[in-house]
Design a protein around this motif. Structure first.
Motif, short mmCIF file in Angstrom:
data_model
loop_
_atom_site.label_atom_id
_atom_site.label_comp_id
_atom_site.label_asym_id
_atom_site.label_seq_id
_atom_site.Cartn_x
_atom_site.Cartn_y
_atom_site.Cartn_z
N TYR A 48 -3.00 4.90 -5.37
CA TYR A 48 -3.01 3.50 -5.12
C TYR A 48 -4.33 2.63 -4.84
N THR A 49 -5.07 4.11 -4.17
CA THR A 49 -6.49 4.25 -3.31
C THR A 49 -7.79 5.14 -3.99
N ARG A 50 -6.92 5.58 -5.80
CA ARG A 50 -7.82 6.31 -6.39
C ARG A 50 -8.32 5.42 -7.58
N ARG A 51 -7.60 4.04 -7.77
CA ARG A 51 -8.26 3.62 -8.82
C ARG A 51 -9.14 3.00 -9.00
N LYS A 52 -9.61 3.50 -10.14
CA LYS A 52 -11.66 3.35 -10.13
C LYS A 52 -11.89 1.90 -10.18
N PHE A 53 -12.14 1.52 -10.07
CA PHE A 53 -13.58 -0.21 -9.72
C PHE A 53 -13.17 -0.86 -11.00
N PRO A 55 -8.31 -8.77 -7.80
CA PRO A 55 -8.26 -7.36 -7.92
C PRO A 55 -9.49 -7.16 -7.77
N ILE A 56 -11.02 -7.88 -8.14
CA ILE A 56 -12.56 -6.83 -7.67
C ILE A 56 -12.56 -7.54 -5.83
N LEU A 57 -11.94 -8.37 -5.11
CA LEU A 57 -12.01 -7.87 -3.81
C LEU A 57 -11.08 -6.80 -3.24
N VAL A 58 -9.52 -6.70 -3.84
CA VAL A 58 -8.93 -6.01 -3.69
C VAL A 58 -9.86 -4.80 -3.65
N GLY A 59 -10.97 -4.32 -4.63
CA GLY A 59 -11.81 -3.26 -4.70
C GLY A 59 -12.69 -3.10 -4.15
N LEU A 73 -7.90 -0.92 5.99
CA LEU A 73 -6.87 -2.28 5.58
C LEU A 73 -5.72 -2.52 4.44
N TYR A 74 -6.85 -2.20 3.13
CA TYR A 74 -6.07 -1.68 2.00
C TYR A 74 -4.43 -1.34 2.21
N ASN A 75 -4.60 -0.44 2.94
CA ASN A 75 -3.62 1.15 2.78
C ASN A 75 -2.25 -0.19 4.16
N VAL A 76 -2.78 -1.22 4.62
CA VAL A 76 -1.97 -1.62 5.30
C VAL A 76 -0.87 -2.70 4.87
N MET A 77 -2.21 -3.15 3.54
CA MET A 77 -1.25 -4.95 3.04
C MET A 77 -0.27 -3.85 1.78
#
Length: 269
Positions: free
Chosen positions: A210-215, A245-249, A255-259
């Motif tokens: 999920y961390t490799r998802r392109k913007f 989705p934009i803010l998450v990107g 921080l996203y890993n924790v969520m």
């Protein structure tokens, strides 16, 4: 004519495809055909399909794209060849329970108002099962604000619903959200769905994917959310969710890993 047509877009999955095929061959329902379209793989993916096709030419069909075209185009190629009353999805590196088709068919044949059926889904890698995703039993239009209301890979859909919306949209701004947009089109046309609250499908995925998802794919997701808010006449605050989705990107990865881990933990409890 087969009752079920399975459609698969496959790409560079030679190492896992046999296992995926065996999980379908183990289904308690056997009245199916399988159309697999190789999206210009660079490995021996097509050869794996050919071996099964030689053994069972009535149920296996192999298509091949000359160049890599993406999942939406590839699945539409499969749809053009499909003959079944119901269309089921399957990916080339995943697994499903032996009674997946049996339970999905039971919904479609006992609930005539339902045209889309999917299931809960677990995620696994070489270390074992590490996550799960569930959706509401009977998604409403308001559920589109949060996320796609159905898992795509485990779905089975009445052919008439695919036909009514002309299959998958092939615009570039819908890449990686082709399923989300498909459900939006079907709900807009009056079709409805159900989620079986059992993990009948296992998706092979590593925990960092999920961390490799392109913007740009996050922008695509935001676009579909905004469409749903507008065309379903949902509350105006729904546009705030469209920005998510934009803010998450843009969010720091730590921080996203924790969520993300917190969400998976909640689903596993």
């Amino acid at each position: 004519m087969p009752k079920i047509s399975i459609i698969s877009g496959i790409y560079n999955c030679a190492d896992t495809l046999s296992e995926a095929i065996e999980s379908i061959l183990s289904q308690t329902v056997t009245d199916w055909e399988w159309i697999l379209c190789d999206d210009a793989s660079t490995d021996s993916t097509a050869d794996v399909v050919r071996r099964y096709q030689e053994r069972d030419p009535q149920r296996f069909m192999l298509l091949q794209n000359g160049t890599n075209r993406g999942l939406n185009y590839t699945l539409n190629c499969c749809l053009k060849e499909a003959k079944g009353e119901y269309i089921a999805r399957m990916d080339g590196d995943d697994l499903c329970a032996p009674d997946r088709f049996e339970k999905e068919l039971a919904v479609l044949e006992t609930e005539p108002e339902i045209d889309i059926v999917s299931t809960s889904m677990t995620f696994f890698d070489e270390t074992g099962t590490w996550g799960r995703i569930d959706h509401p039993v009977y998604p409403e239009k308001t559920d589109f604000i949060k996320e796609s209301p159905f898992c795509h890979a485990p779905c089975m859909v009445r052919r008439r619903a695919y036909d009514a919306v002309n299959g998958y949209s092939e615009e570039k701004r819908l890449l990686r959200v082709e399923d989300y947009h498909l459900w939006y089109k079907m709900y807009l046309a009056g079709y409805r769905g159900k989620n079986i609250q059992e993990p009948l499908y296992q998706m092979r995925d590593d925990q960092k994917a999920y961390t490799r998802r392109k913007f740009r794919y996050r922008l695509n997701e935001a676009y579909v959310k905004a469409l749903a808010v507008s065309r379903f006449h949902l509350p105006i605050w729904g546009y705030l969710y469209a920005l998510r989705p934009i803010l998450v990107g843009l969010m720091p990865r730590c921080l996203y890993n924790v969520m993300h881990k917190q969400r998976l933990a909640q689903n596993n409890t």
